[in-house]
Write an enzyme that holds these catalytic residues in place. Structure first.
Site, PDB file in Angstrom:
ATOM      1  N   ASP A  49      -0.950   1.052  -4.286  1.00 35.06           N
ATOM      2  CA  ASP A  49      -0.896   2.255  -4.701  1.00 35.06           C
ATOM      3  C   ASP A  49      -0.330   3.749  -4.201  1.00 35.06           C
ATOM      4  O   ASP A  49      -0.711   4.639  -4.677  1.00 35.06           O
ATOM      5  CB  ASP A  49      -3.215   2.310  -5.209  1.00 35.06           C
ATOM      6  CG  ASP A  49      -3.513   2.694  -3.407  1.00 35.06           C
ATOM      7  OD1 ASP A  49      -2.783   1.725  -3.040  1.00 35.06           O
ATOM      8  OD2 ASP A  49      -4.364   3.057  -3.580  1.00 35.06           O
TER       9      ASP A  49
ATOM     10  N   TYR B   7       6.490   5.640   3.209  1.00 40.29           N
ATOM     11  CA  TYR B   7       6.212   4.619   2.892  1.00 40.29           C
ATOM     12  C   TYR B   7       5.995   3.875   1.422  1.00 40.29           C
ATOM     13  O   TYR B   7       6.535   3.168   0.757  1.00 40.29           O
ATOM     14  CB  TYR B   7       4.058   4.220   3.465  1.00 40.29           C
ATOM     15  CG  TYR B   7       3.867   2.602   3.292  1.00 40.29           C
ATOM     16  CD1 TYR B   7       3.805   1.482   3.856  1.00 40.29           C
ATOM     17  CD2 TYR B   7       2.804   2.966   1.370  1.00 40.29           C
ATOM     18  CE1 TYR B   7       2.956   0.388   3.478  1.00 40.29           C
ATOM     19  CE2 TYR B   7       2.137   1.643   1.791  1.00 40.29           C
ATOM     20  CZ  TYR B   7       1.978   0.805   1.859  1.00 40.29           C
ATOM     21  OH  TYR B   7       1.594  -0.539   1.667  1.00 40.29           O
TER      22      TYR B   7
ATOM     23  N   LYS C  29       8.112   1.286  -0.510  1.00 34.70           N
ATOM     24  CA  LYS C  29       7.794   0.186  -1.123  1.00 34.70           C
ATOM     25  C   LYS C  29       7.974   0.345  -2.788  1.00 34.70           C
ATOM     26  O   LYS C  29       7.903  -1.015  -3.388  1.00 34.70           O
ATOM     27  CB  LYS C  29       6.168   0.307  -0.996  1.00 34.70           C
ATOM     28  CG  LYS C  29       5.434  -0.028   0.104  1.00 34.70           C
ATOM     29  CD  LYS C  29       6.036  -1.255   0.818  1.00 34.70           C
ATOM     30  CE  LYS C  29       5.033  -2.323  -0.466  1.00 34.70           C
ATOM     31  NZ  LYS C  29       4.622  -3.474   0.189  1.00 34.70           N
TER      32      LYS C  29
HETATM   33  N1  LIG Z   1      -3.982  -2.797   3.334  1.00 35.83           N
HETATM   34  C1  LIG Z   1      -4.262  -2.437   2.270  1.00 35.83           C
HETATM   35  O1  LIG Z   1      -4.961  -1.236   2.262  1.00 35.83           O
HETATM   36  C2  LIG Z   1      -3.141  -2.334   1.837  1.00 35.83           C
HETATM   37  C3  LIG Z   1      -3.225  -1.688   0.393  1.00 35.83           C
HETATM   38  C4  LIG Z   1      -1.821  -1.323  -0.963  1.00 35.83           C
HETATM   39  C5  LIG Z   1      -1.598  -2.081   0.048  1.00 35.83           C
HETATM   40  N2  LIG Z   1      -0.701  -3.067   0.195  1.00 35.83           N
HETATM   41  C6  LIG Z   1      -0.313  -3.830   0.625  1.00 35.83           C
HETATM   42  O2  LIG Z   1      -0.414  -5.611   0.343  1.00 35.83           O
HETATM   43  C7  LIG Z   1       0.401  -5.976   1.165  1.00 35.83           C
HETATM   44  C8  LIG Z   1      -0.199  -7.291   2.037  1.00 35.83           C
HETATM   45  O3  LIG Z   1      -0.624  -5.822   3.670  1.00 35.83           O
HETATM   46  P1  LIG Z   1      -1.975  -6.386   4.380  1.00 35.83           P
HETATM   47  O4  LIG Z   1      -3.295  -5.860   4.357  1.00 35.83           O
HETATM   48  O5  LIG Z   1      -2.475  -7.843   4.544  1.00 35.83           O
HETATM   49  O6  LIG Z   1      -1.240  -5.779   6.104  1.00 35.83           O
HETATM   50  P2  LIG Z   1      -1.189  -5.873   7.492  1.00 35.83           P
HETATM   51  O7  LIG Z   1      -1.923  -6.916   7.009  1.00 35.83           O
HETATM   52  O8  LIG Z   1      -0.864  -5.102   8.206  1.00 35.83           O
HETATM   53  O9  LIG Z   1       0.000  -7.271   7.410  1.00 35.83           O
HETATM   54  C9  LIG Z   1       1.358  -7.103   6.892  1.00 35.83           C
HETATM   55  C10 LIG Z   1       1.939  -8.482   8.230  1.00 35.83           C
HETATM   56  O10 LIG Z   1       3.962  -8.369   7.885  1.00 35.83           O
HETATM   57  C11 LIG Z   1       4.123  -8.242   9.132  1.00 35.83           C
HETATM   58  N3  LIG Z   1       4.886  -7.722   9.533  1.00 35.83           N
HETATM   59  C12 LIG Z   1       5.585  -6.311   9.383  1.00 35.83           C
HETATM   60  N4  LIG Z   1       6.685  -6.417   9.851  1.00 35.83           N
HETATM   61  C13 LIG Z   1       7.289  -7.501   9.608  1.00 35.83           C
HETATM   62  C14 LIG Z   1       8.828  -8.030   9.449  1.00 35.83           C
HETATM   63  N5  LIG Z   1       9.301  -7.046   9.981  1.00 35.83           N
HETATM   64  N6  LIG Z   1       9.206  -8.785   9.170  1.00 35.83           N
HETATM   65  C15 LIG Z   1       8.116  -9.615   9.244  1.00 35.83           C
HETATM   66  N7  LIG Z   1       7.175  -9.329   8.624  1.00 35.83           N
HETATM   67  C16 LIG Z   1       6.837  -7.918   9.145  1.00 35.83           C
HETATM   68  C17 LIG Z   1       3.113  -7.870   9.706  1.00 35.83           C
HETATM   69  O11 LIG Z   1       3.608  -8.353  11.294  1.00 35.83           O
HETATM   70  P3  LIG Z   1       2.691  -7.859  12.909  1.00 35.83           P
HETATM   71  O12 LIG Z   1       1.843  -6.580  12.471  1.00 35.83           O
HETATM   72  O13 LIG Z   1       2.497  -8.436  13.509  1.00 35.83           O
HETATM   73  O14 LIG Z   1       3.748  -7.041  12.241  1.00 35.83           O
HETATM   74  C18 LIG Z   1       1.771  -8.117   9.512  1.00 35.83           C
HETATM   75  O15 LIG Z   1       1.365  -9.736   9.924  1.00 35.83           O
HETATM   76  C19 LIG Z   1       1.526  -5.390   1.787  1.00 35.83           C
HETATM   77  O16 LIG Z   1       2.774  -5.789   0.935  1.00 35.83           O
HETATM   78  C20 LIG Z   1       1.263  -4.084   1.888  1.00 35.83           C
HETATM   79  O17 LIG Z   1       2.162  -3.045   1.631  1.00 35.83           O
HETATM   80  C21 LIG Z   1      -1.733  -2.905   1.819  1.00 35.83           C
END
Ligand SMILES: NC(=O)c1ccc[n+]([C@@H]2O[C@H](COP(=O)([O-])OP(=O)(O)OC[C@H]3O[C@@H](n4cnc5c(N)ncnc54)[C@H](OP(=O)(O)O)[C@@H]3O)[C@@H](O)[C@H]2O)c1
Length: 300
Positions: free
Chosen positions: A101, A124, A128
């Site tokens: 979002d 960010y 994205k």
């Molecule tokens: N969390 C939210 O509120 C939110 C909101 C809107 C959209 N999103 C989107 O939803 C998706 C999932 O987010 P999430 O909440 O699951 O976030 P998350 O828990 O931070 O998961 C992201 C994962 O990506 C890994 N990562 C980071 N850098 C990397 C790299 N260079 N190569 C490979 N893996 C890497 C991280 O590993 P490490 O932690 O070990 O670095 C982590 O396991 C993302 O696309 C995010 O933009 C999330």
């Protein structure tokens, strides 16, 4: 169906891996197993595999760190998804890329649709958005799924921090003038298989639980659910903080580091397209939060 999940150590990727493991032929990669910052490694490892669907739940998700590490943000959130799309095109596989979002500036006061103009106000969000464009540049049936305020058992998020603080402290506060919708990873995992079909939906799709709330309302509901479930709390009421306080407080707040990046004030995602495509709306965020707390907190 063979499915590859990237970000398998994350909040969303972890949930997808857990929930699909029994149903599909799954290979998951966590950060250590596949680094999206190393594009050659990505080409080599994924180029050697056969799969039908590639789900990218990995990303540089630390919104504030993206401001100071701009190149890295674009490499991981924008360039890498472009390479993933190419790899999928070569084997006629479908790429499902998760986005956010935060591609919107937050000036609207009605839910953002897939057609609304994007205007990110953070690195960010910019990175994205560039990733979305790279994924959708080809004619292939790739899908970008934008989600908001993701929560679930695989990695703590805002809701878990609030519950923890309410268990430790007598007073908790949360921002009352920033609005979006929490989205439960379990609900994302359940709805997504409808879109695995290579001939199916392409483009952008918004998915979040139904309704809207501020962080204060979200935290208050979480505490109400804990209270109902008999989970002991020291604080039962969530006080109101202003968004400006978070950007002004240089010391940070409640254990959080001070904010560097700007965040949209309003980023509710419209799920009208999702409802039209699937014939059913997502359940409300209140139902999803209540379900999460009953399932994962009552047993603790
Ligand atoms: N969390 C939210 O509120 C939110 C909101 C809107 C959209 N999103 C989107 O939803 C998706 C999932 O987010 P999430 O909440 O699951 O976030 P998350 O828990 O931070 O998961 C992201 C994962 O990506 C890994 N990562 C980071 N850098 C990397 C790299 N260079 N190569 C490979 N893996 C890497 C991280 O590993 P490490 O932690 O070990 O670095 C982590 O396991 C993302 O696309 C995010 O933009 C999330």
């Amino acid at each position: 169906m063979k499915i590859v999940i990237l970000g398998a150590g994350g909040r969303l990727g972890g949930a997808l891996l857990r929930e699909y493991r029994e149903k599909y032929d799954i290979t998951g990669f966590n950060h250590v197993q596949l680094d999206l910052a190393s594009l050659d490694d990505v080409r080599e490892k994924l180029g050697a595999m056969n799969f039908d669907v590639l789900i990218n739940a990995a990303g540089f998700t630390n919104v504030d760190a993206c401001e100071t590490e701009r190149d890295r943000a674009f490499l991981i959130n924008a360039e890498a998804p472009g390479v993933l799309a190419q790899i999928c095109n070569e084997r006629n596989a479908k790429l499902i890329q998760f986005s956010t979002d935060y591609v919107f500036d937050g000036k609207k006061r009605a839910p953002y649709t897939e057609e609304d103009e994007t205007n990110p106000i953070s690195t960010y969000g910019e990175s994205k958005l560039a990733g979305e464009k790279n994924v959708l540049a080809s004619e292939n049936a790739h899908l970008v799924v934008r989600v908001s305020w993701v929560f679930g058992p695989d990695r703590p998020s805002f809701i878990d921090a609030m519950i923890k603080r309410a268990q430790q402290d007598e007073k908790v506060d949360a921002i009352a003038d920033k609005f979006s919708t929490p989205t439960y990873t379990h609900d994302i995992a359940r709805m997504l298989p409808q879109f695995f079909d290579r001939g199916g939906e392409r483009g952008i799709l918004h998915f979040a639980n139904a309704g809207k709330c501020s962080w204060q309302e979200y935290a208050q509901w979480a505490l109400d659910c804990c209270d109902q479930a008999g989970i002991p709390l020291r604080a039962r009421t969530v006080g109101a903080l202003k968004l400006n306080d978070m950007t002004r407080l240089r010391q940070g707040y409640g254990g959080q580091a001070p904010w560097v990046a700007r965040r949209p004030v309003y980023s509710v995602l419209s799920t009208a397209k999702y409802t039209e495509l699937t014939g059913a709306p997502p359940r409300t965020w209140r139902e999803a939060v209540a379900d999460y707390i009953t399932r994962f907190y009552s047993k603790k």
